[in-house]
Design a protein around this motif. Structure first.
Motif, mmCIF file in Angstrom:
data_model
loop_
_atom_site.group_PDB
_atom_site.id
_atom_site.type_symbol
_atom_site.label_atom_id
_atom_site.label_comp_id
_atom_site.label_asym_id
_atom_site.label_seq_id
_atom_site.Cartn_x
_atom_site.Cartn_y
_atom_site.Cartn_z
ATOM 1 N N PRO A 67 0.844 -1.203 0.000
ATOM 2 C CA PRO A 67 0.000 0.000 0.000
ATOM 3 C C PRO A 67 0.876 1.249 0.000
ATOM 4 O O PRO A 67 1.882 1.313 0.704
ATOM 5 C CB PRO A 67 -0.796 -0.134 1.295
ATOM 6 N N GLY A 68 0.523 2.214 -0.826
ATOM 7 C CA GLY A 68 1.326 3.429 -0.970
ATOM 8 C C GLY A 68 2.418 3.297 -2.014
ATOM 9 O O GLY A 68 3.095 4.278 -2.320
ATOM 10 N N GLY A 69 2.592 2.090 -2.561
ATOM 11 C CA GLY A 69 3.599 1.867 -3.596
ATOM 12 C C GLY A 69 3.192 2.511 -4.922
ATOM 13 O O GLY A 69 2.058 2.969 -5.091
ATOM 14 N N LEU A 70 4.104 2.526 -5.852
ATOM 15 C CA LEU A 70 3.952 3.289 -7.092
ATOM 16 C C LEU A 70 3.700 2.410 -8.311
ATOM 17 O O LEU A 70 4.194 1.284 -8.384
ATOM 18 C CB LEU A 70 5.228 4.089 -7.351
ATOM 19 N N LEU A 71 3.002 2.977 -9.276
ATOM 20 C CA LEU A 71 2.836 2.392 -10.596
ATOM 21 C C LEU A 71 3.144 3.481 -11.607
ATOM 22 O O LEU A 71 2.582 4.580 -11.531
ATOM 23 C CB LEU A 71 1.406 1.888 -10.815
ATOM 24 N N ALA A 72 4.043 3.182 -12.551
ATOM 25 C CA ALA A 72 4.360 4.118 -13.628
ATOM 26 C C ALA A 72 4.078 3.415 -14.947
ATOM 27 O O ALA A 72 4.713 2.414 -15.273
ATOM 28 C CB ALA A 72 5.829 4.544 -13.553
ATOM 29 N N LEU A 73 3.089 3.921 -15.685
ATOM 30 C CA LEU A 73 2.761 3.407 -17.013
ATOM 31 C C LEU A 73 3.328 4.392 -18.017
ATOM 32 O O LEU A 73 2.945 5.564 -18.031
ATOM 33 C CB LEU A 73 1.252 3.265 -17.173
ATOM 34 N N PHE A 74 4.223 3.916 -18.857
ATOM 35 C CA PHE A 74 5.028 4.787 -19.701
ATOM 36 C C PHE A 74 4.999 4.340 -21.159
ATOM 37 O O PHE A 74 4.865 3.159 -21.460
ATOM 38 C CB PHE A 74 6.476 4.760 -19.183
ATOM 39 N N HIS A 75 5.154 5.290 -22.047
ATOM 40 C CA HIS A 75 5.462 5.020 -23.448
ATOM 41 C C HIS A 75 6.294 6.198 -23.932
ATOM 42 O O HIS A 75 6.007 7.345 -23.576
ATOM 43 C CB HIS A 75 4.186 4.868 -24.290
ATOM 44 N N PRO A 76 7.337 5.944 -24.749
ATOM 45 C CA PRO A 76 8.210 7.037 -25.163
ATOM 46 C C PRO A 76 7.583 8.040 -26.122
ATOM 47 O O PRO A 76 8.188 9.079 -26.398
ATOM 48 C CB PRO A 76 9.413 6.335 -25.815
ATOM 49 N N VAL A 77 6.389 7.767 -26.624
ATOM 50 C CA VAL A 77 5.640 8.755 -27.391
ATOM 51 C C VAL A 77 4.205 8.765 -26.870
ATOM 52 O O VAL A 77 3.727 7.782 -26.315
ATOM 53 C CB VAL A 77 5.648 8.499 -28.924
ATOM 54 N N GLY A 78 3.525 9.898 -27.049
ATOM 55 C CA GLY A 78 2.153 10.024 -26.582
ATOM 56 C C GLY A 78 1.164 9.284 -27.472
ATOM 57 O O GLY A 78 1.514 8.750 -28.523
ATOM 58 N N ARG A 79 -0.081 9.305 -27.048
ATOM 59 C CA ARG A 79 -1.142 8.578 -27.749
ATOM 60 C C ARG A 79 -1.311 9.046 -29.193
ATOM 61 O O ARG A 79 -1.420 8.232 -30.113
ATOM 62 C CB ARG A 79 -2.463 8.733 -26.997
ATOM 63 N N ALA A 80 -1.357 10.353 -29.412
ATOM 64 C CA ALA A 80 -1.567 10.880 -30.770
ATOM 65 C C ALA A 80 -0.399 10.513 -31.683
ATOM 66 O O ALA A 80 -0.605 10.096 -32.829
ATOM 67 C CB ALA A 80 -1.772 12.387 -30.734
ATOM 68 N N LEU A 121 1.677 8.011 -31.350
ATOM 69 C CA LEU A 121 1.668 6.564 -31.576
ATOM 70 C C LEU A 121 0.596 6.167 -32.593
ATOM 71 O O LEU A 121 0.844 5.354 -33.485
ATOM 72 C CB LEU A 121 1.448 5.823 -30.259
ATOM 73 N N ALA A 122 -0.582 6.773 -32.485
ATOM 74 C CA ALA A 122 -1.646 6.487 -33.453
ATOM 75 C C ALA A 122 -1.204 6.898 -34.855
ATOM 76 O O ALA A 122 -1.401 6.152 -35.820
ATOM 77 C CB ALA A 122 -2.932 7.211 -33.061
ATOM 78 N N ALA A 123 -0.582 8.060 -34.975
ATOM 79 C CA ALA A 123 -0.105 8.528 -36.283
ATOM 80 C C ALA A 123 0.970 7.591 -36.835
ATOM 81 O O ALA A 123 0.968 7.276 -38.026
ATOM 82 C CB ALA A 123 0.433 9.952 -36.167
ATOM 83 N N ARG A 124 1.852 7.118 -35.961
ATOM 84 C CA ARG A 124 2.915 6.193 -36.374
ATOM 85 C C ARG A 124 2.313 4.921 -36.975
ATOM 86 O O ARG A 124 2.857 4.352 -37.908
ATOM 87 C CB ARG A 124 3.781 5.840 -35.163
ATOM 88 N N HIS A 125 1.178 4.492 -36.422
ATOM 89 C CA HIS A 125 0.522 3.264 -36.903
ATOM 90 C C HIS A 125 -0.545 3.537 -37.957
ATOM 91 O O HIS A 125 -1.233 2.608 -38.385
ATOM 92 C CB HIS A 125 -0.078 2.495 -35.721
ATOM 93 N N GLY A 126 -0.717 4.805 -38.338
ATOM 94 C CA GLY A 126 -1.669 5.150 -39.379
ATOM 95 C C GLY A 126 -3.122 4.926 -39.004
ATOM 96 O O GLY A 126 -3.953 4.588 -39.835
#
Length: 195
Positions: A131-144, A146-151
């Motif tokens: 309890p009180g521990g951390l979660l970091a969800l990461f990606h080196p590019v943002g959603r927009a 990444l979507a553009a990269r995948h067309g």
């Protein structure tokens, strides 16, 4: 083995050998995200879906010699590419071979979009964090980006969209504390709620 797990293994297994060469400039983004995540010397951290281990050196540096870093991935070929790192485990993040509350933090790069059962899988990550521990969800590019990269178009039903992610994290035992979705990175930070 579930169909989703098999699909993930096939996708990443065929790309493992060349994975790091496809994204050679991501190192500084990983380092910045790990620095912002709030890890401290001595922490015990899980790199969930560690792949080829790109985050492992920065995670080890953040927790120092008294800390522990464990990398977990479901794809044997990705772990084989990460053999330079110690503490690797072949496992599904939905069924971790770790004791409850044994970790201080979880780092997951590119993980969320590959979870077969997001609430259940994120709850399993919560189970192994104190309890009180951390979660970091990461990606080196943002959603927009990444979507553009995948067309493909950016849609509001993307699990990483804040209005979708916040309730999923909450149902899994996490409280979202910070959300960044910019062209050059995606980083959602959450804290493990008391059980």
């Amino acid at each position: 083995m579930s169909e989703d797990r098999t699909r993930v293994q096939e996708f990443f297994g065929s790309r493992a050998a060349a994975w790091d060469t496809r994204f050679p400039d991501d190192g500084p983004a990983y380092e910045a995200a790990i620095e912002q995540s709030g890890l401290r010397p001595g922490d015990r951290v899980l790199d969930a879906g560690c792949g080829t281990g790109r985050a492992l050196p920065a995670l080890r540096e953040a927790v120092g010699p008294s800390g522990v870093v464990v990398g977990v991935d479901v794809t044997p070929e990705m772990l084989a590419a990460a053999v330079r790192a110690a503490g690797l485990v072949l496992a599904d993040v939905g069924r971790l071979p770790l004791r409850s509350g044994s970790l201080d933090a979880v780092f997951g790069a590119g993980l969320v979009s590959h979870l077969a059962r997001p609430v259940e899988d994120l709850a399993e990550l919560a189970r192994v964090v104190r309890p009180g521990g951390l979660l970091a969800l990461f990606h080196p590019v943002g959603r927009a980006a990444l979507a553009a990269r995948h067309g493909r178009p950016l849609t509001p039903d993307d699990l990483r969209a804040e209005p979708r992610l916040r309730p999923v994290l909450s149902a899994a035992g996490w409280h979202l504390t910070s959300y960044t979705d910019e062209d050059d990175r995606f980083l959602a930070l959450a804290v493990r709620r008391d059980a």
